[in-house]
Design a protein around this motif. Structure first.
Motif, PDB file in Angstrom:
ATOM      1  N   ASP A  14      27.705  -8.274 -37.828  1.00 44.84           N
ATOM      2  CA  ASP A  14      27.141  -8.930 -39.014  1.00 44.84           C
ATOM      3  C   ASP A  14      27.387 -10.434 -38.978  1.00 44.84           C
ATOM      4  OD1 ASP A  14      26.120  -6.591 -40.046  1.00 44.84           O
ATOM      5  OD2 ASP A  14      27.831  -6.229 -41.376  1.00 44.84           O
ATOM      6  N   VAL A  15      28.592 -10.841 -38.573  1.00 46.37           N
ATOM      7  CA  VAL A  15      28.906 -12.271 -38.459  1.00 46.37           C
ATOM      8  C   VAL A  15      28.041 -12.898 -37.379  1.00 46.37           C
ATOM      9  CG1 VAL A  15      30.689 -13.921 -37.775  1.00 46.37           C
ATOM     10  CG2 VAL A  15      31.258 -12.062 -39.343  1.00 46.37           C
ATOM     11  N   GLU A  20      23.622 -18.082 -33.570  1.00 49.63           N
ATOM     12  CA  GLU A  20      23.008 -17.809 -32.274  1.00 49.63           C
ATOM     13  C   GLU A  20      24.044 -17.353 -31.259  1.00 49.63           C
ATOM     14  OE1 GLU A  20      20.297 -20.192 -29.104  1.00 49.63           O
ATOM     15  OE2 GLU A  20      19.861 -20.379 -31.239  1.00 49.63           O
ATOM     16  N   ALA A  21      25.161 -18.080 -31.122  1.00 51.04           N
ATOM     17  CA  ALA A  21      26.228 -17.718 -30.191  1.00 51.04           C
ATOM     18  C   ALA A  21      27.534 -18.305 -30.707  1.00 51.04           C
ATOM     19  CB  ALA A  21      25.928 -18.232 -28.795  1.00 51.04           C
ATOM     20  N   LEU A  22      28.630 -17.560 -30.542  1.00 48.00           N
ATOM     21  CA  LEU A  22      29.923 -17.988 -31.056  1.00 48.00           C
ATOM     22  C   LEU A  22      31.011 -17.784 -30.012  1.00 48.00           C
ATOM     23  CD1 LEU A  22      29.605 -16.206 -34.500  1.00 48.00           C
ATOM     24  CD2 LEU A  22      29.640 -18.674 -34.175  1.00 48.00           C
ATOM     25  N   ALA A  58      31.678 -27.096 -19.373  1.00 49.67           N
ATOM     26  CA  ALA A  58      31.622 -28.454 -19.926  1.00 49.67           C
ATOM     27  C   ALA A  58      32.635 -29.320 -19.193  1.00 49.67           C
ATOM     28  CB  ALA A  58      31.908 -28.430 -21.419  1.00 49.67           C
ATOM     29  N   GLY A  59      32.263 -29.797 -18.028  1.00 51.92           N
ATOM     30  CA  GLY A  59      33.162 -30.652 -17.264  1.00 51.92           C
ATOM     31  C   GLY A  59      34.185 -29.857 -16.488  1.00 51.92           C
ATOM     32  N   ARG A  60      35.372 -30.444 -16.363  1.00 49.10           N
ATOM     33  CA  ARG A  60      36.436 -29.831 -15.579  1.00 49.10           C
ATOM     34  C   ARG A  60      37.156 -28.760 -16.374  1.00 49.10           C
ATOM     35  NH1 ARG A  60      39.661 -34.647 -12.813  1.00 49.10           N
ATOM     36  NH2 ARG A  60      41.000 -32.864 -12.440  1.00 49.10           N
ATOM     37  N   GLY A  61      37.850 -27.915 -15.649  1.00 49.23           N
ATOM     38  CA  GLY A  61      38.649 -26.892 -16.298  1.00 49.23           C
ATOM     39  C   GLY A  61      37.928 -25.555 -16.387  1.00 49.23           C
ATOM     40  N   ARG A  62      38.539 -24.675 -17.130  1.00 49.30           N
ATOM     41  CA  ARG A  62      37.998 -23.324 -17.284  1.00 49.30           C
ATOM     42  C   ARG A  62      36.748 -23.344 -18.165  1.00 49.30           C
ATOM     43  NH1 ARG A  62      42.801 -19.607 -19.191  1.00 49.30           N
ATOM     44  NH2 ARG A  62      41.161 -18.081 -18.987  1.00 49.30           N
ATOM     45  N   PRO A  63      35.782 -22.517 -17.841  1.00 48.80           N
ATOM     46  CA  PRO A  63      34.590 -22.460 -18.707  1.00 48.80           C
ATOM     47  C   PRO A  63      34.932 -21.745 -20.014  1.00 48.80           C
ATOM     48  CG  PRO A  63      34.441 -20.808 -16.986  1.00 48.80           C
ATOM     49  CD  PRO A  63      35.670 -21.622 -16.695  1.00 48.80           C
ATOM     50  N   SER A  64      34.238 -22.115 -21.059  1.00 45.57           N
ATOM     51  CA  SER A  64      34.380 -21.367 -22.310  1.00 45.57           C
ATOM     52  C   SER A  64      33.240 -20.362 -22.359  1.00 45.57           C
ATOM     53  CB  SER A  64      34.340 -22.306 -23.514  1.00 45.57           C
ATOM     54  OG  SER A  64      33.084 -22.942 -23.592  1.00 45.57           O
ATOM     55  N   HIS A  65      33.428 -19.338 -23.135  1.00 45.05           N
ATOM     56  CA  HIS A  65      32.403 -18.301 -23.226  1.00 45.05           C
ATOM     57  C   HIS A  65      31.869 -18.234 -24.647  1.00 45.05           C
ATOM     58  CE1 HIS A  65      34.601 -17.007 -19.599  1.00 45.05           C
ATOM     59  NE2 HIS A  65      33.384 -16.725 -19.196  1.00 45.05           N
ATOM     60  N   ARG A  66      30.584 -18.022 -24.744  1.00 46.35           N
ATOM     61  CA  ARG A  66      29.925 -17.844 -26.042  1.00 46.35           C
ATOM     62  C   ARG A  66      29.323 -16.452 -26.043  1.00 46.35           C
ATOM     63  NH1 ARG A  66      30.102 -22.136 -28.938  1.00 46.35           N
ATOM     64  NH2 ARG A  66      28.334 -21.735 -30.259  1.00 46.35           N
ATOM     65  N   TYR A  67      29.432 -15.804 -27.167  1.00 49.16           N
ATOM     66  CA  TYR A  67      28.980 -14.418 -27.305  1.00 49.16           C
ATOM     67  C   TYR A  67      27.818 -14.362 -28.271  1.00 49.16           C
ATOM     68  CZ  TYR A  67      33.405 -13.438 -25.053  1.00 49.16           C
ATOM     69  OH  TYR A  67      34.440 -13.400 -24.167  1.00 49.16           O
ATOM     70  N   SER A  68      26.856 -13.521 -27.953  1.00 51.95           N
ATOM     71  CA  SER A  68      25.704 -13.341 -28.836  1.00 51.95           C
ATOM     72  C   SER A  68      25.272 -11.886 -28.808  1.00 51.95           C
ATOM     73  CB  SER A  68      24.550 -14.254 -28.405  1.00 51.95           C
ATOM     74  OG  SER A  68      24.162 -13.965 -27.083  1.00 51.95           O
ATOM     75  N   ARG A  69      24.522 -11.519 -29.833  1.00 48.82           N
ATOM     76  CA  ARG A  69      24.013 -10.150 -29.909  1.00 48.82           C
ATOM     77  C   ARG A  69      22.880  -9.957 -28.925  1.00 48.82           C
ATOM     78  NH1 ARG A  69      23.678  -7.517 -35.435  1.00 48.82           N
ATOM     79  NH2 ARG A  69      21.608  -7.145 -34.655  1.00 48.82           N
ATOM     80  N   THR A  70      22.755  -8.777 -28.410  1.00 52.06           N
ATOM     81  CA  THR A  70      21.617  -8.458 -27.560  1.00 52.06           C
ATOM     82  C   THR A  70      20.463  -8.014 -28.453  1.00 52.06           C
ATOM     83  OG1 THR A  70      22.308  -6.168 -27.281  1.00 52.06           O
ATOM     84  CG2 THR A  70      23.095  -7.740 -25.630  1.00 52.06           C
ATOM     85  N   SER A  71      19.352  -7.751 -27.846  1.00 56.36           N
ATOM     86  CA  SER A  71      18.174  -7.364 -28.628  1.00 56.36           C
ATOM     87  C   SER A  71      18.093  -5.866 -28.878  1.00 56.36           C
ATOM     88  CB  SER A  71      16.912  -7.838 -27.924  1.00 56.36           C
ATOM     89  OG  SER A  71      16.854  -7.285 -26.624  1.00 56.36           O
ATOM     90  N   LEU A  72      19.184  -5.123 -28.670  1.00 56.06           N
ATOM     91  CA  LEU A  72      19.178  -3.671 -28.930  1.00 56.06           C
ATOM     92  C   LEU A  72      18.909  -3.353 -30.371  1.00 56.06           C
ATOM     93  CD1 LEU A  72      22.110  -2.221 -26.790  1.00 56.06           C
ATOM     94  CD2 LEU A  72      19.691  -1.988 -26.421  1.00 56.06           C
TER      95      LEU A  72
END
Length: 72
Positions: A14-15, A20-22, A58-72
């Motif tokens: 629901d959140v 779009e992505a969090l 975003a530049g150097r270092g570890r990537p961050s991840h964004r999560y989004s709902r699929t179209s199911l």
């Protein structure tokens, strides 16, 4: 095969419906639960095909991840 998510999973979906992505941190703040709890829910939802993860580099270092709902 996907199954019906449990109530805590439904709350996170629901959140996510409103954005779009969090990130895990954003979801944790919005839901008022720990980042560990959010990660557990996201892993369960990804396994069921309800959520997908995208790496945001975003530049150097570890990537961050964004999560989004699929179209199911």
């Amino acid at each position: 095969m996907s199954s019906i998510p449990i109530s805590s999973d439904t709350a996170i979906l629901d959140v996510m419906r409103r954005s779009e992505a969090l990130t895990v941190t954003e979801l944790s703040d919005l839901m008022g639960v720990t980042a560990t709890a959010v990660r557990q829910r996201l892993n369960r939802l990804m396994g069921q095909g309800f959520v997908e993860r995208e790496a945001a580099i975003a530049g150097r270092g570890r990537p961050s991840h964004r999560y989004s709902r699929t179209s199911l």
